[in-house]
Design an enzyme around this catalytic site. Structure first.
Site, PDB file in Angstrom:
ATOM      1  N   SER A 196      -3.238  43.036 117.015  1.00 40.57           N
ATOM      2  CA  SER A 196      -4.209  44.099 117.320  1.00 40.57           C
ATOM      3  C   SER A 196      -3.974  44.736 118.672  1.00 40.57           C
ATOM      4  CB  SER A 196      -5.633  43.543 117.296  1.00 40.57           C
ATOM      5  OG  SER A 196      -5.949  43.053 116.028  1.00 40.57           O
ATOM      6  N   THR A 209      -8.218  42.421 119.861  1.00 40.74           N
ATOM      7  CA  THR A 209      -8.256  43.412 120.943  1.00 40.74           C
ATOM      8  C   THR A 209      -8.691  42.699 122.206  1.00 40.74           C
ATOM      9  OG1 THR A 209      -8.743  45.361 119.646  1.00 40.74           O
ATOM     10  CG2 THR A 209      -9.642  45.325 121.875  1.00 40.74           C
ATOM     11  N   THR A 247      -5.688  47.878 123.074  1.00 38.29           N
ATOM     12  CA  THR A 247      -5.694  47.611 121.629  1.00 38.29           C
ATOM     13  C   THR A 247      -4.726  48.530 120.882  1.00 38.29           C
ATOM     14  OG1 THR A 247      -7.184  47.406 119.717  1.00 38.29           O
ATOM     15  CG2 THR A 247      -7.505  49.315 121.112  1.00 38.29           C
ATOM     16  N   ARG A 295      -6.662  58.679 114.932  1.00 34.65           N
ATOM     17  CA  ARG A 295      -7.957  58.045 115.216  1.00 34.65           C
ATOM     18  C   ARG A 295      -7.906  57.310 116.571  1.00 34.65           C
ATOM     19  NH1 ARG A 295      -9.841  52.547 116.308  1.00 34.65           N
ATOM     20  NH2 ARG A 295     -11.947  52.364 115.508  1.00 34.65           N
ATOM     21  N   THR A 299     -15.605  44.666 121.515  1.00 35.38           N
ATOM     22  CA  THR A 299     -14.557  44.569 120.506  1.00 35.38           C
ATOM     23  C   THR A 299     -15.225  44.684 119.142  1.00 35.38           C
ATOM     24  OG1 THR A 299     -12.743  43.187 119.652  1.00 35.38           O
ATOM     25  CG2 THR A 299     -14.639  42.032 120.540  1.00 35.38           C
ATOM     26  N   GLY A 300     -14.417  44.984 118.139  1.00 35.76           N
ATOM     27  CA  GLY A 300     -14.972  45.188 116.811  1.00 35.76           C
ATOM     28  C   GLY A 300     -14.806  46.632 116.385  1.00 35.76           C
TER      29      GLY A 300
HETATM   30  C1  SD4 Z   1     -11.119  49.749 117.806  1.00 42.52           C
HETATM   31  N1  SD4 Z   1     -12.504  48.210 119.021  1.00 42.52           N
HETATM   32  O1  SD4 Z   1     -10.114  50.430 117.913  1.00 42.52           O
HETATM   33  C2  SD4 Z   1     -11.162  48.421 118.534  1.00 42.52           C
HETATM   34  C3  SD4 Z   1     -10.661  47.360 117.647  1.00 42.52           C
HETATM   35  C4  SD4 Z   1     -10.912  45.970 118.131  1.00 42.52           C
HETATM   36  O2  SD4 Z   1     -10.371  43.723 118.091  1.00 42.52           O
HETATM   37  O3  SD4 Z   1     -11.754  45.675 118.911  1.00 42.52           O
HETATM   38  N2  SD4 Z   1     -10.169  45.013 117.677  1.00 42.52           N
HETATM   39  O4  SD4 Z   1     -12.074  50.061 117.103  1.00 42.52           O
END
Ligand code: SD4
Length: 323
Positions: free
Chosen positions: A83, A185, A203, A213, A236-237
């Site tokens: 990631s 991430t 990330t 995106r 994160t997420g």
């Molecule tokens: C995203 N927040 O690009 C990031 C992805 C992420 O662990 O946190 N991955 O949406």
């Protein structure tokens, strides 16, 4: 309340020469209301190797800014971290596109997004902060800036990442998978020996995202926010959910109003669950530290954890969760 899973009793820090047992004892004091000048490193997920690198910088009396940059570079260079950086999963067109940002104790910040072919976007973000009048560079412009500043073009798509993309293409179905697709991430916060705070976030974003995106991670106030008077937060997420609530800024502002880092992370997650439909199907997690060195973390779903390093050792701590 944070459910603590304590392990990693390996590295001995600060020349204390503690035994494993003593470390365990030290670990049970955490989080403590330490002095503002007590150094600490905290980062999303279980990237202890990154924390260790950052800690080395702090131990020598280095700046928190250098610590977070050096720390997250470990994740960026690791091909097994799918990631972040090199080895990150590509977008739906097979391109690895990277997002990163960095913020120092004076509120200076730099960011790159939709950057391709450069292994260490965090260092490019830092240069944007230090060498340009801007905060954020995107895509081709960010790449051009990186190349002009001596970064080398590299292919970041590893064989494993290419295979997972080939696999995904069979169905081409975009559905974030909690704690799997979005795992790893790295958002990192550090407090130096001088008591100053900095943060970094980097990330490859959501796997198999649309080409172009950009998520929350390079957006100051969403993926990362630091205010030296208060503390810092990272997210994160699912980036879209974090952006919609200006997540990291929200956490820092809640701390400014007097909430503990834990309470602030919990309130930010609740804000998402109150206002965003479908939260049952995605993960968002916040991690925060205040300038006294107290840490907190909370996520929508079970499975989020963070790495915490202080004088005495490194540990990985399970975060509390909403569902
Ligand atoms: C995203 N927040 O690009 C990031 C992805 C992420 O662990 O946190 N991955 O949406």
């Amino acid at each position: 309340m944070t459910n603590r899973r304590k392990f990693i009793a390996q590295a001995i820090l600060g020349g204390l020469g503690l035994s494993v047992g003593q470390q365990g004892k030290a670990a049970s004091r955490w989080p403590i209301s330490g002095l503002a000048s007590e150094p600490a490193v905290i980062s999303t997920w279980n990237n202890v190797a990154a924390n260790r690198k950052a800690w080395k910088v702090l131990k020598k009396g280095g700046r928190a800014l250098d610590a977070v940059e050096q720390g997250v570079r470990v994740a960026e260079a690791n091909p097994e971290d799918m990631s972040v950086g090199y080895g990150g999963r590509p977008d739906r067109d097979g391109k690895v596109t990277l997002d990163a940002c960095i913020m120092d104790e004076e509120g200076n910040c730099g960011s790159v997004c939709f950057l391709q072919d450069i292994k260490h976007p965090i260092s490019v973000a830092r240069l944007v902060m230090e060498k340009t009048p801007h905060v954020m560079l995107a895509g081709e412009g960010a790449l051009q800036f990186a190349l002009e500043n001596g970064f080398e073009r590299e292919n970041l798509l590893t064989e494993d990442a290419r295979k997972s993309w080939e696999e995904w293409k069979k169905e081409s179905h975009y559905q974030p998978v909690i704690n799997i697709e979005n795992h790893d991430t790295i958002g990192m916060l550090a407090i130096g020996q001088d008591g100053n705070l900095s943060g970094a976030c980097t990330t490859s974003g959501a796997a198999f995202k649309m080409h172009g995106r950009v998520g929350d991670s390079p957006i100051i106030g969403a993926g990362l926010y630091v205010d030296n008077e208060v503390g810092g937060a990272v997210a994160t997420g699912l980036g879209e959910a974090v952006i919609k609530t200006a997540g990291s800024f929200l956490v820092v502002e809640l701390m400014r109003q007097g909430m503990s880092p834990q309470a602030a992370c919990e309130e930010a997650v609740r804000r998402i669950t109150r206002k965003q439909k479908g939260y049952e199907d995605f993960q968002v997690a916040f991690l925060a530290i205040n300038r006294e060195g107290k840490a907190g973390a909370y996520s929508i779903h079970k499975g989020f954890m963070y790495a915490l390093s202080r004088q005495g050792g490194h540990e990985v701590v399970d975060a509390g969760h909403f569902i």
